[in-house]
Design an enzyme around this catalytic site. Sequence first.
Site, mmCIF file in Angstrom:
data_model
loop_
_atom_site.group_PDB
_atom_site.id
_atom_site.type_symbol
_atom_site.label_atom_id
_atom_site.label_comp_id
_atom_site.label_asym_id
_atom_site.label_seq_id
_atom_site.Cartn_x
_atom_site.Cartn_y
_atom_site.Cartn_z
ATOM 1 N N LYS A 34 -6.896 -3.112 -9.658
ATOM 2 C CA LYS A 34 -5.858 -2.245 -10.243
ATOM 3 C C LYS A 34 -4.683 -2.092 -9.284
ATOM 4 O O LYS A 34 -4.805 -2.379 -8.088
ATOM 5 C CB LYS A 34 -6.464 -0.881 -10.583
ATOM 6 C CG LYS A 34 -7.049 -0.153 -9.386
ATOM 7 C CD LYS A 34 -7.922 1.024 -9.816
ATOM 8 C CE LYS A 34 -8.510 1.701 -8.591
ATOM 9 N NZ LYS A 34 -9.470 2.751 -8.959
ATOM 10 N N TYR A 254 18.722 10.933 10.219
ATOM 11 C CA TYR A 254 19.051 12.020 9.292
ATOM 12 C C TYR A 254 18.425 13.335 9.744
ATOM 13 O O TYR A 254 17.261 13.375 10.165
ATOM 14 C CB TYR A 254 18.499 11.711 7.897
ATOM 15 C CG TYR A 254 19.300 10.703 7.124
ATOM 16 C CD1 TYR A 254 20.642 10.920 6.820
ATOM 17 C CD2 TYR A 254 18.707 9.536 6.675
ATOM 18 C CE1 TYR A 254 21.363 9.984 6.077
ATOM 19 C CE2 TYR A 254 19.412 8.600 5.941
ATOM 20 C CZ TYR A 254 20.745 8.838 5.644
ATOM 21 O OH TYR A 254 21.449 7.919 4.922
ATOM 22 N N MET A 302 15.796 5.081 3.811
ATOM 23 C CA MET A 302 15.434 4.200 2.704
ATOM 24 C C MET A 302 15.223 2.759 3.170
ATOM 25 O O MET A 302 14.285 2.075 2.744
ATOM 26 C CB MET A 302 16.522 4.239 1.626
ATOM 27 C CG MET A 302 16.142 3.467 0.376
ATOM 28 S SD MET A 302 17.444 3.419 -0.852
ATOM 29 C CE MET A 302 17.440 5.093 -1.447
HETATM 30 C C1 LIG Z 1 -10.537 2.377 -8.076
HETATM 31 C C2 LIG Z 1 -11.949 2.471 -8.509
HETATM 32 C C3 LIG Z 1 -12.955 1.826 -7.775
HETATM 33 C C4 LIG Z 1 -12.705 1.139 -6.459
HETATM 34 O O1 LIG Z 1 -12.642 2.133 -5.462
HETATM 35 P P1 LIG Z 1 -12.515 1.755 -3.922
HETATM 36 O O2 LIG Z 1 -12.656 3.065 -3.240
HETATM 37 O O3 LIG Z 1 -11.154 1.172 -3.742
HETATM 38 O O4 LIG Z 1 -13.585 0.787 -3.615
HETATM 39 C C5 LIG Z 1 -14.241 1.863 -8.288
HETATM 40 N N1 LIG Z 1 -14.513 2.509 -9.435
HETATM 41 C C6 LIG Z 1 -13.569 3.167 -10.151
HETATM 42 C C7 LIG Z 1 -13.954 3.863 -11.403
HETATM 43 C C8 LIG Z 1 -12.267 3.182 -9.704
HETATM 44 O O5 LIG Z 1 -11.338 3.838 -10.405
#
Ligand SMILES: *Cc1c(COP(=O)(O)O)cnc(C)c1O
Length: 358
Positions: A34, A254, A302
């Site tokens: 993801k 800044y 930035m």
């Molecule tokens: C993102 C996610 C993972 C992976 O988690 P990590 O801590 O990056 O290994 C596993 N299960 C679910 C449901 C997730 O949303």
Amino acid sequence: MRLATAEISLAALDHNFKRVKEFAPASQIMAVLKANAYGHGLVAIAKRLSSADAFAVARIDEALALRAGGLVKPIVLLEGFFEPQDLPILLANNFQTIIHHQSQLDALMNCDLDGMLTTWLKIDTGMHRLGISPEQFSKAYQTLSQCEHVNPNIRLMTHFACADDLSNGKTQQQLAVFSELIADKKQQTCLANSAAIIGWPDSHGDWVRPGLMMYGVSPMLNKVGADHGLAPVMRLKTRLISLRVVKKGEAVGYGSTWTCPIDTIIGVVAMGYGDGYPRHAPSGTPVMVNGKQVPLVGRVSMDMITVDLGLETDAKIGDQVILWGPELPVEVVAQCADTIPYELLCNITPRVDYHYIE
Ligand SMILES: *Cc1c(COP(=O)(O)O)cnc(C)c1O
């Protein structure tokens, strides 16, 4: 050539995937991709993970991007589908869905699909985010089993809230709730994220879901990837674009938040929050210039950050600067910036050039 570069080591990815197998030798591996593979590049990372048994993503768009990229492995949607109209897309693309809510069961029961979907029934064993409550589990399982659009091999999963903390008893409690609920079922199970893969071997089940650890980064409190034999996959780097002497008592950046305690040479680095570097990284956050650690000083802007090179520096314009990577764990930078490595990795912006190396 763009200055800010994320160098992605495919050899490190291979190594970390092997480490997952060593931690969980009896489990199949659902590689979590993801958020653009945690900022590492969705399709490029997926293509390299040829030994994964499945991929997992959070959004249907991410799954479609994998198919568009030519990936053919099963893909699990970790939040399931969001509307009944999504169901034909799932079926057509061999996407497997998590079922975490009654509304999804209703949609499956009432849909008009020409085929069966593979589903993972998610039980809320204590995280209280997504999942069917233990009280509702039996009924939900039965509904799913009777649905003509669902493959009878219903898989069972849960997610841990505190697996990154080995001193927290909650993981054992969640594991106990899960084990009791599924005791009379023969179905495949999936519980463990990276923290549970590393820290809770009892939780491994038939499938594991590694995300962060595949990228060589530690999910555990106060640890870095190397502590678990992992190799950081990303090196975020850029160059020095200016150096100048700044006198004792003069402020830098800044808001003039940092003042030179003595005369020094300030280096200007082509990396800022517009590239994904955390704006909240305070003065003192380590940065590597020519293999030597120096402190960030003043505010992150930035497009630039400023570092204190000291009067004796031999650094010059064009020299390499590393923001994180094998030499400087992203976990350390995250801690300085009061966040977690997950966020830093996902926040890399499209302005950064990706460079994949063997
Ligand atoms: C993102 C996610 C993972 C992976 O988690 P990590 O801590 O990056 O290994 C596993 N299960 C679910 C449901 C997730 O949303």
